[in-house]
Scaffold this active site. Structure first.
Site, mmCIF file in Angstrom:
data_model
loop_
_atom_site.group_PDB
_atom_site.id
_atom_site.type_symbol
_atom_site.label_atom_id
_atom_site.label_comp_id
_atom_site.label_asym_id
_atom_site.label_seq_id
_atom_site.Cartn_x
_atom_site.Cartn_y
_atom_site.Cartn_z
ATOM 1 N N CYS A 187 -2.066 -86.602 -11.912
ATOM 2 C CA CYS A 187 -1.848 -87.954 -12.413
ATOM 3 C C CYS A 187 -1.480 -87.854 -13.889
ATOM 4 C CB CYS A 187 -3.082 -88.832 -12.211
ATOM 5 S SG CYS A 187 -4.497 -88.377 -13.241
ATOM 6 N N HIS A 228 -9.029 -95.284 -18.077
ATOM 7 C CA HIS A 228 -9.217 -94.050 -18.841
ATOM 8 C C HIS A 228 -7.946 -93.709 -19.606
ATOM 9 C CE1 HIS A 228 -7.540 -92.870 -14.925
ATOM 10 N NE2 HIS A 228 -6.936 -91.884 -15.570
#
Length: 668
Positions: free
Chosen positions: A182, A65
């Protein structure tokens, strides 16, 4: 989520053997739907995100992603290969692959939906239904949440024949607060949050998680934090407002640990609470996050601590140094003799304005050593290290220990605070430890050591180094130029580059002819890699992908501005050819700059501070020579890779502009 994934974006027979091929296959579906505008550019962003941290998860899941300017709207594609594909998960390859694409400016609503998907991936019924799916439309409906996965129904338990006797009320549960984050804040952040919450339920522990994702974050109620018995940080980016969690037993790990072993983390924080440990380990927060995890060696930690100080020092260097340089440019090299502008300033006199710039720059530059020391200590011990670090850096200036003294003061301050933090203290004193006790004791210790023990030897060493630079000439100067050029171009803005730059900037604190030559050589060499890559894309554009040729246009400006990082996209895609070529050119430029005895009083600015350079014409010749060497080498090496057929680094898909095969960047 039904707008984000459709049957056209589902491939239940994904024909791919590598993660790069899987990402390309799914991305091509996004391109066909008009969700991605530049396939190669988008795949480069995916590869860059993958290089930060593998996206494979336990349970056979891969979630490549990224956020990309090449994405028109948030999109999700799903693929299920016949054979598992390695995405770096500890338990093996992935057979459920989600490619998540978010625009660079994705709105919070869409990112929240993507985050909800990340949480659902922790549900075994959901993943089992995906493995059993046979119809793309039904699969898209399942992923979007329009269809719920079927779950087996458990047989009812028989009722007990007799009522259980009354029991004592259970003790209060152990309470944990956690933060997950993240780099992109889309997937791992929320999966770690879900895993910790599920593990807490299984262990009978109350877990409240604050996911700090791209969609923003909702702060945990201060009362909940105050009542918590322990803290878990599962993160790969700095924890925002980390001071809220100070004074509690803390476990600090990467975000994937929160996904893969949440029960272990809960057990670890319970164990710390039982032992009365209340200090978060060094390596939490920004830039403390980067200061070395428990599995890293001391050398790695030391490098990161030093880079922490340098990263905060650089803005002071750039601002102060450029203001000083402008002062010299307007008022001449005698402007340092001008009186204070607070006492004498003539609005119509250019000399007064030059003096103003010079004196403001000098004050900014005077923070160089204290900031370096303060943030080295901060990188080691978090906020309690700031006070002794700044005090030690100021002492280093007072005793003329200079740049080396700042390094020593920062390490001493950080080490002192870390030692104090290991001492067990009564609970009643924990609140005042970071604000009163630790700064007080550590500042006294650092002051004693810097004034009476290590300060004088370091000052003598600094003086010897300054004298050596003053007498630098001939072959010794050329060799130093070669070494500095190699360091500047080896990692393109990384630790070695910063060490060379910090060495040069440290010399400007007490400038002499030798230190000014070093500064000139360092800046010249640092300009070479992006300029060389830009030149190579113009001379032999067929050797580069369309995305690299676009990056080449920006590299002209970045190189001219002394931003070495402008060559990183090229090095990331082809390190074995680009980095040696850049180093060769940097060595040539560094050597020529020293040979020509070029000098520089500004620590930054590139060609825009050319009037402040001694021997400017020869300086430009040195830069042009190194650029030509690097560009020629990278063209030669890339050309050799293509002889005899297809370039082994390329995928064989024709490039519509050049007729060559575009290259999928592989970040090392």
């Amino acid at each position: 989520m039904s707008d984000m994934i459709t049957a056209d974006l589902v491939d239940l027979d994904l024909a791919a053997e590598t993660k790069e091929a899987a990402a390309r296959s799914l991305a091509e579906r996004m391109v066909a739907r008009g969700r991605v505008t530049d396939l190669d550019g988008f795949l480069a962003d995916v590869a860059a995100r993958e290089a930060q941290m593998p996206t494979g998860l336990d349970g056979g899941i891969g979630i490549p992603h990224c956020r990309s300017e090449h994405v028109t709207e948030p999109t999700l594609a799903f693929g299920r290969p016949a054979e598992g594909i390695d995405f770096g998960a500890p338990d093996g390859p992935a057979d459920l692959i989600f490619l998540i694409a978010a625009p660079a400016g994705a709105d919070d609503a869409h990112l929240t939906i993507l985050s909800a998907l990340a949480r659902r991936l922790m549900d075994p019924d959901f993943t089992a239904a995906l493995r059993a799916a046979t119809d793309p439309a039904a699969t898209a409906s399942l992923i979007s949440g329009d269809t719920a996965p079927s779950a087996p129904t458990a047989a009812p338990e028989p009722e007990p024949e007799t009522a259980a006797p009354a029991e004592e009320p259970p003790p209060a549960p152990f309470r944990v607060v956690a933060v997950t984050s993240c780099p992109t804040g889309i997937a791992h952040t929320y999966m770690a949050a879900e895993a910790l919450e599920q593990a807490g339920q299984a262990e009978g522990v109350e877990v409240v998680v604050e996911p700090q994702g791209s969609a923003g974050f909702t702060r945990i109620d201060p009362a909940v934090i105050a009542a918590a018995d322990g803290v878990i940080f599962a993160h790969d980016v700095p924890v925002r407002e980390k001071e809220r969690f100070a004074g509690k037993p803390t476990v600090d790990v990467g975000v994937k640990a929160g996904i893969n072993r949440p029960a272990e983390l809960i057990a670890e924080v319970r164990d710390k609470a039982a032992r009365g440990e209340t200090t978060a380990p060094a390596g939490t927060g920004s830039p403390v996050d980067e200061a070395g995890g428990p599995g890293e060696g001391y050398g790695t930690k030391l490098r990161k601590w030093l880079m922490s100080g340098v990263s905060y020092m650089v803005p002071f260097v750039a601002a102060g140094g450029l203001l000083i340089a402008l002062g010299f440019a307007i008022g001449g090299y005698t402007i340092d003799k001008a009186p204070s502008v607070a006492e004498h300033f003539v609005w119509t006199d250019s000399t007064s304005w030059a003096a103003l710039l010079f004196q403001v720059g000098g004050l900014a530059f005077s923070f160089l050593v204290p900031v370096l020391a303060g943030y080295i200590a901060y990188g080691m011990a978090d906020r309690p290290g700031l006070v002794p670090g700044f005090v030690g850096g100021s002492i280093a200036l007072t005793i003329n220990a200079g740049f080396l003294g700042g390094l020593a003061a920062g390490l001493i301050a950080g080490g002192t605070v870390m030692a104090i933090q290991r001492v067990k203290v009564p609970a009643a004193l924990r609140g005042i430890m970071p604000v009163v006790v630790i700064p007080l004791i550590s500042s006294a210790v650092v002051g004693f050591l810097m004034f009476l023990v290590v300060g004088k030897p370091i000052a003598e060493l600094q003086k010897a180094l300054t004298d050596w630079l003053s007498g630098l000439s001939g072959a010794n100067a050329i060799i130093l130029g070669v070494v500095l050029g190699l360091m500047m171009c080896f990692d393109l803005g990384g630790p070695l580059n910063k060490v060379a730059y910090a060495f040069a900037v440290g010399g400007l604190a007490n400038p002499n002819d030798g230190s000014l030559k070093v500064m000139a050589a360092v800046m010249a060499a640092g300009m070479v890699p992006p300029l060389a890559m830009a030149l190579a894309t113009v001379v032999r554009g067929a050797l580069f992908t369309r995305t690299e040729r676009e990056n080449g246009k920006a590299a002209w400006v970045l190189g001219a501005s002394f931003i070495t990082e402008g060559a990183i996209p090229f090095a990331a895609a082809d390190p074995l050819r680009v980095i040696p070529s850049a180093m060769a050119g940097g060595a040539v430029t560094g050597a020529l700059s020293m040979l020509f005895e070029c000098t520089l009083r500004a620590p930054h600015g590139g060609i825009f501070v050319l009037p402040l350079i001694g021997n400017p014409v020869l300086y430009l010749i040195a830069i042009l020579a190194g650029t030509a060497v690097s560009a020629s080498l990278v063209i030669l090496l890339k050309g050799m890779g293509r002889r005899g057929g297809k370039d082994p680094d390329r995928d064989g898909v024709p490039d519509t502009e050049s007729g060559t095969a575009p290259k999928v960047p592989v970040t090392v």
